[in-house]
Design a protein around this motif. Structure first.
Motif, PDB file in Angstrom:
ATOM      1  N   ALA A  63       0.835  -1.208   0.000  1.00  0.00           N
ATOM      2  CA  ALA A  63       0.000   0.000   0.000  1.00  0.00           C
ATOM      3  C   ALA A  63       0.865   1.252   0.000  1.00  0.00           C
ATOM      4  O   ALA A  63       0.525   2.260  -0.644  1.00  0.00           O
ATOM      5  N   ASP A  66       2.077   1.772  -3.375  1.00  0.00           N
ATOM      6  CA  ASP A  66       0.974   2.174  -4.263  1.00  0.00           C
ATOM      7  C   ASP A  66       0.394   3.539  -3.913  1.00  0.00           C
ATOM      8  O   ASP A  66      -0.639   3.931  -4.470  1.00  0.00           O
ATOM      9  N   SER A  67       1.035   4.256  -2.997  1.00  0.00           N
ATOM     10  CA  SER A  67       0.438   5.499  -2.465  1.00  0.00           C
ATOM     11  C   SER A  67       0.136   6.535  -3.538  1.00  0.00           C
ATOM     12  O   SER A  67      -0.702   7.415  -3.344  1.00  0.00           O
ATOM     13  N   VAL A  72      -6.089   3.835  -3.715  1.00  0.00           N
ATOM     14  CA  VAL A  72      -5.373   2.942  -2.808  1.00  0.00           C
ATOM     15  C   VAL A  72      -5.804   3.193  -1.364  1.00  0.00           C
ATOM     16  O   VAL A  72      -6.063   4.333  -0.973  1.00  0.00           O
ATOM     17  N   ASN A  96      -8.373  -2.549   1.175  1.00  0.00           N
ATOM     18  CA  ASN A  96      -7.204  -2.554   0.298  1.00  0.00           C
ATOM     19  C   ASN A  96      -7.235  -3.759  -0.641  1.00  0.00           C
ATOM     20  O   ASN A  96      -6.991  -3.626  -1.849  1.00  0.00           O
ATOM     21  N   TRP A  99      -9.823  -3.375  -3.262  1.00  0.00           N
ATOM     22  CA  TRP A  99      -9.371  -2.400  -4.259  1.00  0.00           C
ATOM     23  C   TRP A  99      -8.366  -3.036  -5.221  1.00  0.00           C
ATOM     24  O   TRP A  99      -8.471  -2.873  -6.450  1.00  0.00           O
ATOM     25  N   GLN A 100      -7.417  -3.790  -4.669  1.00  0.00           N
ATOM     26  CA  GLN A 100      -6.441  -4.453  -5.536  1.00  0.00           C
ATOM     27  C   GLN A 100      -7.122  -5.436  -6.485  1.00  0.00           C
ATOM     28  O   GLN A 100      -6.786  -5.501  -7.675  1.00  0.00           O
ATOM     29  N   ARG A 105      -4.960  -6.292  -9.764  1.00  0.00           N
ATOM     30  CA  ARG A 105      -3.543  -6.308  -9.395  1.00  0.00           C
ATOM     31  C   ARG A 105      -3.082  -7.749  -9.193  1.00  0.00           C
ATOM     32  O   ARG A 105      -3.861  -8.608  -8.822  1.00  0.00           O
TER      33      ARG A 105
END
Length: 261
Positions: A63, A66-67, A72, A96, A99-100, A105
């Motif tokens: 994370a 990925d900021s 994110v 998280n 979201w990924q 991802r």
């Protein structure tokens, strides 16, 4: 599609999973939704375990990397004791991961946690791996002919072993000589296939890679790996150029071993 004879120099089959050995629907409709639906309960049940904390640590680090990306969800450090604090962090991990997954991802951190959630599901019998009906008989035939068979998937090695070890065909893990995931490199990177060949102890042109994804086929071919694209129900379509350029098969039965093997 009438199939083709495997080149004589090939001694290793390298297989993708999703869309190649296993229906995409099993991955998209069963595996991934299971993670989304059960991640919160899994984290609550395993929070105090070292493995779970390692998973959360990896996700936290990812994370941070990925900021710069839109959407994110950062994962805070645990700064004080208490159920409310733990629930706040768990919710961040859940958000998280979702979201990924919605962003498709393929990070090691995500795949590792997914694998552990699936392990719990496989081990308690809530899930069994599924394969196209031509896969297991073909792999058995290849092995009997002296071929080696390896798996290369974006899913973690642990998740791969769970799939083959807890399947509708029983435990078929002994059919495979080894497993590779994205720790060896991305599947769209030609160097990954060079690393796999070096790890196996063969030349890249001793391998035949079966995948449903043209970009992966491109990368493998760039590394001098033999390639065939597998066309299965539910797989993404191919362009006319891809159809005309690549060898296409709809079943492993369309691969014929050279008479000398």
């Amino acid at each position: 599609m009438v199939g083709f004879t495997v080149p004589a120099e090939v001694s290793v089959f390298l297989l993708d999973i999703e869309g190649t050995t296993t229906p995409i629907a099993f991955v998209t409709d069963i595996l991934f939704p299971y993670v989304k639906d059960n991640i919160q309960d899994y984290l609550r049940a395993h929070w105090e375990e070292e493995e779970c904390q390692q998973d959360v640590g990896l996700l936290r680090k990812q994370a941070e990397e990925d900021s710069h990306m839109d959407g994110v969800v950062p994962i805070p450090l645990e700064t004080r004791d208490g159920e409310a604090e733990i629930e706040r962090i768990i919710q961040a991990v859940v958000d998280n991961v979702r979201w990924q997954m919605s962003s498709d991802r393929k990070t090691t951190a995500l795949k590792q946690l997914q694998g552990h959630i699936w392990r719990a599901a496989f081990e308690n019998g809530r899930m069994k791996g599924e394969f196209f009906e031509d896969v297991v008989p073909a792999v058995r035939k290849w092995r009997e002919a002296g071929m080696k068979v390896y798996i290369y998937s974006s899913g973690s090695v642990e998740a791969q072993k769970l799939l083959f070890g807890n399947s509708t065909e029983g435990d078929i893990s002994e059919l495979f000589d080894g497993h590779f995931d994205t720790k060896i490199g991305a599947k769209v990177d030609s160097e990954s296939y060079q690393r796999i060949a070096a790890s196996i102890g063969c030349s890249t042109n001793n391998m035949l890679f079966l995948t449903d994804v043209a970009r992966e086929a491109d990368a493998a071919e760039e590394a001098d790996v033999h390639v065939a694209i597998v066309v299965r129900p539910g797989n993404a379509g191919l362009t006319d150029d891809e159809k005309s350029y690549y060898r296409l098969i709809t079943s492993f039965d369309e691969l014929f071993l050279p008479s000398s093997t």
